[in-house]
Design a protein around this motif. Sequence first.
Motif, PDB file in Angstrom:
ATOM      1  N   LEU A  39       0.831  -1.199   0.000  1.00 37.68           N
ATOM      2  CA  LEU A  39       0.000   0.000   0.000  1.00 37.68           C
ATOM      3  C   LEU A  39       0.866   1.249   0.000  1.00 37.68           C
ATOM      4  O   LEU A  39       0.564   2.218  -0.705  1.00 37.68           O
ATOM      5  CB  LEU A  39      -0.963  -0.001   1.184  1.00 37.68           C
ATOM      6  N   ALA A  40       1.953   1.239   0.760  1.00 33.29           N
ATOM      7  CA  ALA A  40       2.870   2.384   0.768  1.00 33.29           C
ATOM      8  C   ALA A  40       3.466   2.589  -0.630  1.00 33.29           C
ATOM      9  O   ALA A  40       3.590   3.729  -1.090  1.00 33.29           O
ATOM     10  CB  ALA A  40       3.967   2.179   1.803  1.00 33.29           C
ATOM     11  N   ALA A  41       3.815   1.506  -1.292  1.00 32.11           N
ATOM     12  CA  ALA A  41       4.354   1.617  -2.657  1.00 32.11           C
ATOM     13  C   ALA A  41       3.313   2.190  -3.613  1.00 32.11           C
ATOM     14  O   ALA A  41       3.668   2.833  -4.603  1.00 32.11           O
ATOM     15  CB  ALA A  41       4.832   0.250  -3.147  1.00 32.11           C
ATOM     16  N   TRP A  42       2.039   1.951  -3.324  1.00 32.03           N
ATOM     17  CA  TRP A  42       0.957   2.487  -4.151  1.00 32.03           C
ATOM     18  C   TRP A  42       0.537   3.899  -3.720  1.00 32.03           C
ATOM     19  O   TRP A  42      -0.431   4.451  -4.216  1.00 32.03           O
ATOM     20  CB  TRP A  42      -0.258   1.565  -4.093  1.00 32.03           C
ATOM     21  N   GLY A  43       1.257   4.481  -2.756  1.00 28.87           N
ATOM     22  CA  GLY A  43       0.975   5.854  -2.341  1.00 28.87           C
ATOM     23  C   GLY A  43       0.001   5.982  -1.191  1.00 28.87           C
ATOM     24  O   GLY A  43      -0.480   7.078  -0.897  1.00 28.87           O
ATOM     25  N   ILE A  44      -0.300   4.882  -0.513  1.00 29.55           N
ATOM     26  CA  ILE A  44      -1.186   4.921   0.653  1.00 29.55           C
ATOM     27  C   ILE A  44      -0.280   4.820   1.881  1.00 29.55           C
ATOM     28  O   ILE A  44       0.282   3.764   2.152  1.00 29.55           O
ATOM     29  CB  ILE A  44      -2.209   3.767   0.610  1.00 29.55           C
ATOM     30  N   PRO A  45      -0.073   5.917   2.613  1.00 29.46           N
ATOM     31  CA  PRO A  45       0.925   5.964   3.690  1.00 29.46           C
ATOM     32  C   PRO A  45       0.692   4.939   4.797  1.00 29.46           C
ATOM     33  O   PRO A  45      -0.445   4.577   5.109  1.00 29.46           O
ATOM     34  CB  PRO A  45       0.786   7.380   4.249  1.00 29.46           C
ATOM     35  N   TYR A  46       1.794   4.490   5.402  1.00 28.82           N
ATOM     36  CA  TYR A  46       1.751   3.531   6.513  1.00 28.82           C
ATOM     37  C   TYR A  46       0.815   3.981   7.630  1.00 28.82           C
ATOM     38  O   TYR A  46       0.118   3.174   8.215  1.00 28.82           O
ATOM     39  CB  TYR A  46       3.139   3.353   7.143  1.00 28.82           C
ATOM     40  N   ASP A  47       0.865   5.268   7.957  1.00 22.72           N
ATOM     41  CA  ASP A  47       0.106   5.740   9.110  1.00 22.72           C
ATOM     42  C   ASP A  47      -1.314   6.178   8.765  1.00 22.72           C
ATOM     43  O   ASP A  47      -2.007   6.742   9.592  1.00 22.72           O
ATOM     44  CB  ASP A  47       0.853   6.879   9.809  1.00 22.72           C
ATOM     45  N   SER A  48      -1.767   5.869   7.553  1.00 24.52           N
ATOM     46  CA  SER A  48      -3.117   6.262   7.169  1.00 24.52           C
ATOM     47  C   SER A  48      -4.150   5.274   7.716  1.00 24.52           C
ATOM     48  O   SER A  48      -3.846   4.124   8.035  1.00 24.52           O
ATOM     49  CB  SER A  48      -3.240   6.323   5.642  1.00 24.52           C
ATOM     50  N   GLU A  49      -5.372   5.740   7.814  1.00 25.69           N
ATOM     51  CA  GLU A  49      -6.472   4.899   8.280  1.00 25.69           C
ATOM     52  C   GLU A  49      -6.665   3.702   7.343  1.00 25.69           C
ATOM     53  O   GLU A  49      -6.896   2.581   7.794  1.00 25.69           O
ATOM     54  CB  GLU A  49      -7.760   5.736   8.350  1.00 25.69           C
ATOM     55  N   ALA A  50      -6.543   3.939   6.043  1.00 29.78           N
ATOM     56  CA  ALA A  50      -6.720   2.856   5.073  1.00 29.78           C
ATOM     57  C   ALA A  50      -5.647   1.783   5.242  1.00 29.78           C
ATOM     58  O   ALA A  50      -5.939   0.584   5.158  1.00 29.78           O
ATOM     59  CB  ALA A  50      -6.697   3.401   3.648  1.00 29.78           C
ATOM     60  N   SER A  51      -4.411   2.180   5.489  1.00 33.79           N
ATOM     61  CA  SER A  51      -3.329   1.215   5.680  1.00 33.79           C
ATOM     62  C   SER A  51      -3.554   0.394   6.942  1.00 33.79           C
ATOM     63  O   SER A  51      -3.383  -0.838   6.931  1.00 33.79           O
ATOM     64  CB  SER A  51      -1.977   1.929   5.749  1.00 33.79           C
ATOM     65  N   HIS A  52      -3.951   1.043   8.028  1.00 35.44           N
ATOM     66  CA  HIS A  52      -4.226   0.323   9.276  1.00 35.44           C
ATOM     67  C   HIS A  52      -5.390  -0.653   9.088  1.00 35.44           C
ATOM     68  O   HIS A  52      -5.333  -1.793   9.560  1.00 35.44           O
ATOM     69  CB  HIS A  52      -4.530   1.289  10.419  1.00 35.44           C
ATOM     70  N   ALA A  53      -6.441  -0.210   8.405  1.00 35.09           N
ATOM     71  CA  ALA A  53      -7.601  -1.067   8.167  1.00 35.09           C
ATOM     72  C   ALA A  53      -7.213  -2.263   7.298  1.00 35.09           C
ATOM     73  O   ALA A  53      -7.589  -3.405   7.596  1.00 35.09           O
ATOM     74  CB  ALA A  53      -8.727  -0.269   7.505  1.00 35.09           C
ATOM     75  N   ALA A  54      -6.461  -2.023   6.241  1.00 35.08           N
ATOM     76  CA  ALA A  54      -6.050  -3.110   5.347  1.00 35.08           C
ATOM     77  C   ALA A  54      -5.167  -4.114   6.079  1.00 35.08           C
ATOM     78  O   ALA A  54      -5.314  -5.332   5.899  1.00 35.08           O
ATOM     79  CB  ALA A  54      -5.329  -2.550   4.127  1.00 35.08           C
TER      80      ALA A  54
END
Length: 151
Positions: A39-54
């Motif tokens: 997700l980080a490689a796709w531009g979704i930051p580690y500390d984002s809500e989406a990353s935590h949910a995923a």
Amino acid sequence: MKLADAAPEPSASTEQFTVRLSSTRRGARLARRLTAERLAAWGIPYDSEASHAAAAVTAELTANAITHGRLPGRDFLLSLARLPGAVRIEVTDTRPERLPKAAATPPTALDALEAETGRGLLLVAAYAAKWGCQARDAHTKTVWAEITHPS
């Protein structure tokens, strides 16, 4: 609950990542870590809500795969797809006869706390915009979830 029998497959134009991992706790931990990395490689930051949910959904789906969907010597498959405004997580295991059951009504908070098992799919349902399961053939089943994120 947002359980669906089937959902459209990711199109060929989506970004995808697939890896086969051992049906062990180590494989499940690695799946969670790889999800956050991808997700980080796709531009979704580690500390984002989406990353935590995923990561949480991946952890639950892979834990279920190694606990309930495991056959000795058989791995599970983690697939991620970046969709417009969402990430699709798929975990494929080797026990198609063991499909998750959606509760007709969610248990009360007290019931969920007192239960020894069964809370994980409530977590998936809480994080996912939609989720479901399908047995694609006589040897495997795939449980999937879609997590929304800002585009």
